[in-house]
Write a protein that holds these residues in place. Structure first.
Motif, PDB file in Angstrom:
ATOM      1  N   GLU A   1       0.811  -1.207   0.000  1.00  0.00           N
ATOM      2  CA  GLU A   1       0.000   0.000   0.000  1.00  0.00           C
ATOM      3  C   GLU A   1       0.852   1.267   0.000  1.00  0.00           C
ATOM      4  O   GLU A   1       1.871   1.342   0.662  1.00  0.00           O
ATOM      5  CB  GLU A   1      -0.985   0.027   1.173  1.00  0.00           C
ATOM      6  CG  GLU A   1      -0.390  -0.186   2.541  1.00  0.00           C
ATOM      7  CD  GLU A   1      -1.461  -0.207   3.648  1.00  0.00           C
ATOM      8  OE1 GLU A   1      -2.446   0.545   3.539  1.00  0.00           O
ATOM      9  OE2 GLU A   1      -1.292  -0.958   4.614  1.00  0.00           O
ATOM     10  N   GLY A   2       0.412   2.218  -0.801  1.00  0.00           N
ATOM     11  CA  GLY A   2       1.027   3.532  -0.838  1.00  0.00           C
ATOM     12  C   GLY A   2       0.104   4.562  -0.225  1.00  0.00           C
ATOM     13  O   GLY A   2       0.257   4.956   0.925  1.00  0.00           O
ATOM     14  N   ALA A   3      -0.911   4.953  -1.008  1.00  0.00           N
ATOM     15  CA  ALA A   3      -1.815   6.034  -0.606  1.00  0.00           C
ATOM     16  C   ALA A   3      -2.493   5.801   0.730  1.00  0.00           C
ATOM     17  O   ALA A   3      -2.717   6.747   1.488  1.00  0.00           O
ATOM     18  CB  ALA A   3      -2.881   6.228  -1.690  1.00  0.00           C
TER      19      ALA A   3
ATOM     20  N   ALA B   1       6.602   4.369  -0.628  1.00  0.00           N
ATOM     21  CA  ALA B   1       6.332   5.770  -0.926  1.00  0.00           C
ATOM     22  C   ALA B   1       6.314   6.015  -2.433  1.00  0.00           C
ATOM     23  O   ALA B   1       5.565   6.850  -2.933  1.00  0.00           O
ATOM     24  CB  ALA B   1       7.373   6.664  -0.254  1.00  0.00           C
ATOM     25  N   GLU B   2       7.154   5.269  -3.168  1.00  0.00           N
ATOM     26  CA  GLU B   2       7.238   5.429  -4.630  1.00  0.00           C
ATOM     27  C   GLU B   2       7.376   4.043  -5.259  1.00  0.00           C
ATOM     28  O   GLU B   2       7.898   3.136  -4.613  1.00  0.00           O
ATOM     29  CB  GLU B   2       8.469   6.264  -5.004  1.00  0.00           C
ATOM     30  CG  GLU B   2       8.313   7.732  -4.682  1.00  0.00           C
ATOM     31  CD  GLU B   2       9.662   8.432  -4.680  1.00  0.00           C
ATOM     32  OE1 GLU B   2      10.520   8.077  -5.517  1.00  0.00           O
ATOM     33  OE2 GLU B   2       9.846   9.309  -3.823  1.00  0.00           O
ATOM     34  N   PRO B   3       6.998   3.911  -6.528  1.00  0.00           N
ATOM     35  CA  PRO B   3       7.071   2.590  -7.169  1.00  0.00           C
ATOM     36  C   PRO B   3       8.454   1.949  -7.045  1.00  0.00           C
ATOM     37  O   PRO B   3       8.574   0.751  -6.809  1.00  0.00           O
ATOM     38  CB  PRO B   3       6.738   2.876  -8.641  1.00  0.00           C
ATOM     39  CG  PRO B   3       6.116   4.224  -8.674  1.00  0.00           C
ATOM     40  CD  PRO B   3       6.420   4.929  -7.404  1.00  0.00           C
ATOM     41  N   ASN B   4       9.505   2.778  -7.155  1.00  0.00           N
ATOM     42  CA  ASN B   4      10.859   2.240  -7.058  1.00  0.00           C
ATOM     43  C   ASN B   4      11.111   1.532  -5.732  1.00  0.00           C
ATOM     44  O   ASN B   4      11.877   0.575  -5.673  1.00  0.00           O
ATOM     45  CB  ASN B   4      11.901   3.356  -7.190  1.00  0.00           C
ATOM     46  CG  ASN B   4      12.077   3.762  -8.638  1.00  0.00           C
ATOM     47  OD1 ASN B   4      11.571   3.072  -9.535  1.00  0.00           O
ATOM     48  ND2 ASN B   4      12.760   4.861  -8.868  1.00  0.00           N
ATOM     49  N   ASP B   5      10.507   2.083  -4.681  1.00  0.00           N
ATOM     50  CA  ASP B   5      10.714   1.482  -3.367  1.00  0.00           C
ATOM     51  C   ASP B   5      10.135   0.073  -3.329  1.00  0.00           C
ATOM     52  O   ASP B   5      10.743  -0.841  -2.767  1.00  0.00           O
ATOM     53  CB  ASP B   5      10.068   2.346  -2.271  1.00  0.00           C
ATOM     54  CG  ASP B   5      10.638   3.749  -2.249  1.00  0.00           C
ATOM     55  OD1 ASP B   5      11.869   3.872  -2.431  1.00  0.00           O
ATOM     56  OD2 ASP B   5       9.869   4.700  -2.053  1.00  0.00           O
TER      57      ASP B   5
ATOM     58  N   SER C   1      -5.669  11.312  -6.477  1.00  0.00           N
ATOM     59  CA  SER C   1      -6.125  10.089  -7.127  1.00  0.00           C
ATOM     60  C   SER C   1      -5.122   8.977  -6.891  1.00  0.00           C
ATOM     61  O   SER C   1      -3.927   9.216  -6.699  1.00  0.00           O
ATOM     62  CB  SER C   1      -6.310  10.317  -8.628  1.00  0.00           C
ATOM     63  OG  SER C   1      -5.051  10.419  -9.239  1.00  0.00           O
ATOM     64  N   ALA C   2      -5.631   7.754  -6.867  1.00  0.00           N
ATOM     65  CA  ALA C   2      -4.779   6.577  -6.731  1.00  0.00           C
ATOM     66  C   ALA C   2      -5.460   5.423  -7.448  1.00  0.00           C
ATOM     67  O   ALA C   2      -6.641   5.505  -7.792  1.00  0.00           O
ATOM     68  CB  ALA C   2      -4.553   6.236  -5.259  1.00  0.00           C
TER      69      ALA C   2
ATOM     70  N   ASP D   1      -6.138  14.323   5.260  1.00  0.00           N
ATOM     71  CA  ASP D   1      -5.239  13.216   4.943  1.00  0.00           C
ATOM     72  C   ASP D   1      -5.766  11.907   5.523  1.00  0.00           C
ATOM     73  O   ASP D   1      -5.737  10.865   4.873  1.00  0.00           O
ATOM     74  CB  ASP D   1      -3.838  13.495   5.488  1.00  0.00           C
ATOM     75  CG  ASP D   1      -3.149  14.625   4.742  1.00  0.00           C
ATOM     76  OD1 ASP D   1      -3.641  15.005   3.659  1.00  0.00           O
ATOM     77  OD2 ASP D   1      -2.132  15.135   5.243  1.00  0.00           O
ATOM     78  N   ALA D   2      -6.254  11.975   6.765  1.00  0.00           N
ATOM     79  CA  ALA D   2      -6.764  10.763   7.412  1.00  0.00           C
ATOM     80  C   ALA D   2      -7.980  10.229   6.647  1.00  0.00           C
ATOM     81  O   ALA D   2      -8.125   9.026   6.443  1.00  0.00           O
ATOM     82  CB  ALA D   2      -7.131  11.046   8.868  1.00  0.00           C
ATOM     83  N   TYR D   3      -8.851  11.154   6.224  1.00  0.00           N
ATOM     84  CA  TYR D   3     -10.020  10.713   5.469  1.00  0.00           C
ATOM     85  C   TYR D   3      -9.607  10.079   4.141  1.00  0.00           C
ATOM     86  O   TYR D   3     -10.155   9.033   3.732  1.00  0.00           O
ATOM     87  CB  TYR D   3     -11.006  11.860   5.220  1.00  0.00           C
ATOM     88  CG  TYR D   3     -12.141  11.390   4.340  1.00  0.00           C
ATOM     89  CD1 TYR D   3     -13.141  10.594   4.874  1.00  0.00           C
ATOM     90  CD2 TYR D   3     -12.159  11.663   2.971  1.00  0.00           C
ATOM     91  CE1 TYR D   3     -14.152  10.094   4.078  1.00  0.00           C
ATOM     92  CE2 TYR D   3     -13.169  11.167   2.171  1.00  0.00           C
ATOM     93  CZ  TYR D   3     -14.153  10.379   2.723  1.00  0.00           C
ATOM     94  OH  TYR D   3     -15.132   9.870   1.925  1.00  0.00           O
ATOM     95  N   CYS D   4      -8.637  10.676   3.453  1.00  0.00           N
ATOM     96  CA  CYS D   4      -8.200  10.138   2.157  1.00  0.00           C
ATOM     97  C   CYS D   4      -7.620   8.733   2.307  1.00  0.00           C
ATOM     98  O   CYS D   4      -7.889   7.844   1.494  1.00  0.00           O
ATOM     99  CB  CYS D   4      -7.174  11.072   1.506  1.00  0.00           C
ATOM    100  SG  CYS D   4      -7.908  12.633   0.938  1.00  0.00           S
ATOM    101  N   GLN D   5      -6.839   8.509   3.375  1.00  0.00           N
ATOM    102  CA  GLN D   5      -6.287   7.172   3.635  1.00  0.00           C
ATOM    103  C   GLN D   5      -7.421   6.168   3.847  1.00  0.00           C
ATOM    104  O   GLN D   5      -7.382   5.043   3.352  1.00  0.00           O
ATOM    105  CB  GLN D   5      -5.415   7.190   4.899  1.00  0.00           C
ATOM    106  CG  GLN D   5      -4.078   7.874   4.737  1.00  0.00           C
ATOM    107  CD  GLN D   5      -3.168   7.625   5.931  1.00  0.00           C
ATOM    108  OE1 GLN D   5      -3.615   7.124   6.967  1.00  0.00           O
ATOM    109  NE2 GLN D   5      -1.906   7.975   5.795  1.00  0.00           N
ATOM    110  N   HIS D   6      -8.395   6.611   4.622  1.00  0.00           N
ATOM    111  CA  HIS D   6      -9.526   5.738   4.931  1.00  0.00           C
ATOM    112  C   HIS D   6     -10.345   5.447   3.668  1.00  0.00           C
ATOM    113  O   HIS D   6     -10.737   4.309   3.402  1.00  0.00           O
ATOM    114  CB  HIS D   6     -10.393   6.410   5.990  1.00  0.00           C
ATOM    115  CG  HIS D   6     -11.543   5.574   6.426  1.00  0.00           C
ATOM    116  ND1 HIS D   6     -11.400   4.533   7.319  1.00  0.00           N
ATOM    117  CD2 HIS D   6     -12.850   5.605   6.091  1.00  0.00           C
ATOM    118  CE1 HIS D   6     -12.576   3.968   7.514  1.00  0.00           C
ATOM    119  NE2 HIS D   6     -13.473   4.588   6.785  1.00  0.00           N
ATOM    120  N   ALA D   7     -10.568   6.495   2.873  1.00  0.00           N
ATOM    121  CA  ALA D   7     -11.416   6.367   1.684  1.00  0.00           C
ATOM    122  C   ALA D   7     -10.799   5.408   0.667  1.00  0.00           C
ATOM    123  O   ALA D   7     -11.492   4.536   0.129  1.00  0.00           O
ATOM    124  CB  ALA D   7     -11.647   7.746   1.065  1.00  0.00           C
ATOM    125  N   ILE D   8      -9.496   5.553   0.415  1.00  0.00           N
ATOM    126  CA  ILE D   8      -8.878   4.673  -0.582  1.00  0.00           C
ATOM    127  C   ILE D   8      -8.818   3.230  -0.054  1.00  0.00           C
ATOM    128  O   ILE D   8      -8.952   2.268  -0.823  1.00  0.00           O
ATOM    129  CB  ILE D   8      -7.490   5.206  -1.028  1.00  0.00           C
ATOM    130  CG1 ILE D   8      -6.937   4.426  -2.226  1.00  0.00           C
ATOM    131  CG2 ILE D   8      -6.473   5.185   0.095  1.00  0.00           C
ATOM    132  CD1 ILE D   8      -7.600   4.762  -3.524  1.00  0.00           C
TER     133      ILE D   8
END
Lengths: 406, 406
Positions: free
Chosen positions: A279-281, A307-311, A364-365, A386-393
């Protein structure tokens, strides 16, 4: 009539140090029992304010339920206020003391002199025993109003209501309990649900909505007059019209119950599906929701945060340097095979969505899902804290899993 | 006198569908401004109940702040109740309509006929503009009481209080504002803090505690009479006596502010420390707290979730088969070197702690920390709900990081 007032009591509530959750909890229970709630009141630790509030309530309602003010300290004044109101003195209750002593032994705590104050109850009161803490509650009659007193600690208050007070109320009042069915949905907004359902006006049933993050609950409250067939008919209609945005129905039928993560976890467990995720977002929230529901079940053993695709590329120990463009399906296939999982899920980091003027207006994610039977991807756009966005995704990913497994 | 009653209004509150957070928020603001809150009341969507509650409040207090009931639908009755109480008719407010039309354009929503109802305000009322939603608020005088009306949506209510109502209240009332300093602590229980602090009774300052999970706040409220030197003296005393369990002080001094994760993230960012973590017991919660506070900062790029030590062993692609006994320090060193991080942190999965009789009475986990300068390990034992345990062990790990980096 079965009119009720809820009285909450305490300086910490009146000054805003504590949000009063007791009043809402009690109201919800009482409405289902068939009571009509007409007022909530809160006063501070003042004997005169408590007496006045009780006296005023007695002119309005048939039942007052009061929480708080039964503790051992000098600012716990509720029993004294009741004595002042009714003119009945406080009397020592030997049984209450014995019970309290037992409790202190079980808690391995020492009882202090101040606790003894708690077993002085208004003369003639019916005691409500407290097996979850130290303060006993009690019930008195004042003029035509029944008044019940419970401690303010939510856990004790709820247990004493359920096991001590509720049976007494059922004896005292002639109630017509209602029945509540909750359709728990996700993926469709509240106004769209309202549009789907349209006009829903029937005798004996009351419709309401409650939005909590990405879950919207459609609630039906059926009065006691509603016949079983009628109730079934309305519930079937609702289940049909809402369709697959319903992930659980509480109180009716044989389908799944619980929150979205619990429903998804139960589905995966029933089909013995092993999951791996990166998970990222969602920043840990997806794993938190799943691990909370898993309760020791081992169908999810590994998870990655990146944090990033490379990671993620590095974490999976993939060769060939960093990918210029993230190949999430490739990463998800690798994730699945290296983890010996049935389903691999990747939630990408958030991208900023910009307006024509260049302002960031949303995030977007994507969610990528790979199984032995195929692969799919959905995009999602969210706004809010930010907390809502984490929860929503996270909810979006859980719902994708749910629909996929179904 | 500056006595206040908070009135909340709405069927969803009175029936317990919604927990009333507005009353607590308003109370906290008003106490700091110097008001004395004497009552909270809640009534449902009944014009007569609202009128009666306002009338009763006007006999008790100098200021009533009412939230809710200003919406466009038929059950939004507050303005009508005020008109009924005061005998002033509702009047169309052209400016309010213009503002509302602007708002609908900005929200890209279409205004319906029902919204126009919201711009009919009691004659003589002072309007409070709503730049955050559609319903304007207003202020009226009734007998000797000032009455203010705000929408029930918390975001709109708070913004309108801050920007519209508060300045009006400061004009109307002669207030002695108090100042609040919050010492945010973790790692020491509330009763131990009370013991540390002992008797703290001084003129002009009031001490209170608030426990929220593993954070315990020690709050000092200073009255306006308190001189600056005296306030400093008390705060210094408190900071000294509490020691390093204080991770932030809000409202005083130059030290860190914010929640524990924010403080830790700021420390790591200031020292340019890169972190990698693998979490078991915390189930995603540690990463969630850190990623929420990181706000795009890239000092944490990778994180792992694992159910058993072997899973982490596999994720790190370690050779040599599964370790019979988990070598967490070894895993942490590997984690640190493969991630090119400065600090690696591992939170182990929970073990069950059993009583002599074999009952599970608690959960325990360890936090392992490895840096270029050394390594350390702490154990922790927690009880409570699964969500609480995840949160508690995450706080323990954050506090370990904080103390290590300091």
């Amino acid at each position: 009539m079965n009119r009720v007032e809820i009285l909450s009591q305490g300086d910490e509530v009146i000054t805003g140090q504590t949000v009063d959750t007791n009043a809402a909890w009690l109201s919800e229970q009482l409405v289902l029992m068939g009571f009509d709630i007409v007022r909530h009141s809160t006063v501070g630790d003042s004997i005169e304010d408590i007496r006045e509030a009780l006296s005023q309530a007695s002119q309005r309602v048939d039942l007052v339920i009061c929480s708080g003010g039964l503790g051992p300290t000098d600012d716990d004044l509720t029993a004294e206020a009741v004595a002042l109101l009714s003119g009945s003195p406080l009397e020592f209750d030997a049984q209450a003391l014995a019970l309290m002593k037992d409790m202190f032994v079980r808690l391995n705590r020492s009882m202090v002199k101040a606790n003894e104050k708690q077993v002085y109850l208004p003369k003639g009161a019916t005691r409500i025993d407290n097996f979850w803490g130290t303060a006993p509650g009690f019930i008195v009659s004042y003029k035509h109003t029944l008044m019940a007193f419970l401690p303010g600690v939510p856990g004790e208050m709820k247990a004493m209501f359920e096991h001590g007070l509720k049976p007494e109320l059922l004896k005292h009042f002639d109630l017509q309990p209602s029945r509540r069915i909750i359709f728990r949905t996700t993926g469709v907004g509240e106004s769209n649900l309202q549009e789907k359902i349209g006009k829903f006006e029937h005798e004996h049933v009351c419709l309401s909505y409650r939005a909590m993050g990405r879950e919207v609950q459609v609630k039906l409250r059926f009065s006691a007059q509603c016949k079983a067939e009628e109730l079934d008919k309305h519930c079937r209609y609702m289940a049909d019209i809402l369709g697959d945005c319903v992930f659980a129905i509480e109180g009716w039928g044989q389908g799944p119950v619980g929150n979205l993560a619990e429903v998804v976890v139960a589905l995966l467990a029933a089909k013995n599906i092993k999951l791996v995720c990166a998970e990222g977002a969602s920043g840990g929230e997806f794993m938190r929701l799943v691990s909370l529901s898993a309760k020791g079940m081992s169908f999810i053993k590994k998870g990655y945060y990146f944090a990033e695709p490379n990671d993620l590329h590095e974490m999976l120990n993939l060769q060939g340097g960093s990918p210029e463009e993230p190949h999430y399906f490739h990463l998800a296939h690798t994730l699945r095979s290296t983890s010996q999982a049935d389903i691999a899920l990747i939630i990408t980091p958030f991208d900023s969505v910009k307006s024509k003027e260049g302002d960031s207006i949303a995030k977007s994610a994507q969610c990528f899902l790979v199984s032995g039977h195929g692969q799919l991807c959905v995009s999602d756009q969210v706004t809010g804290s930010d907390a809502y966005c984490q929860h929503a995704i996270s909810y979006r990913a859980l719902n994708l899993l749910r629909k996929y497994v179904l």
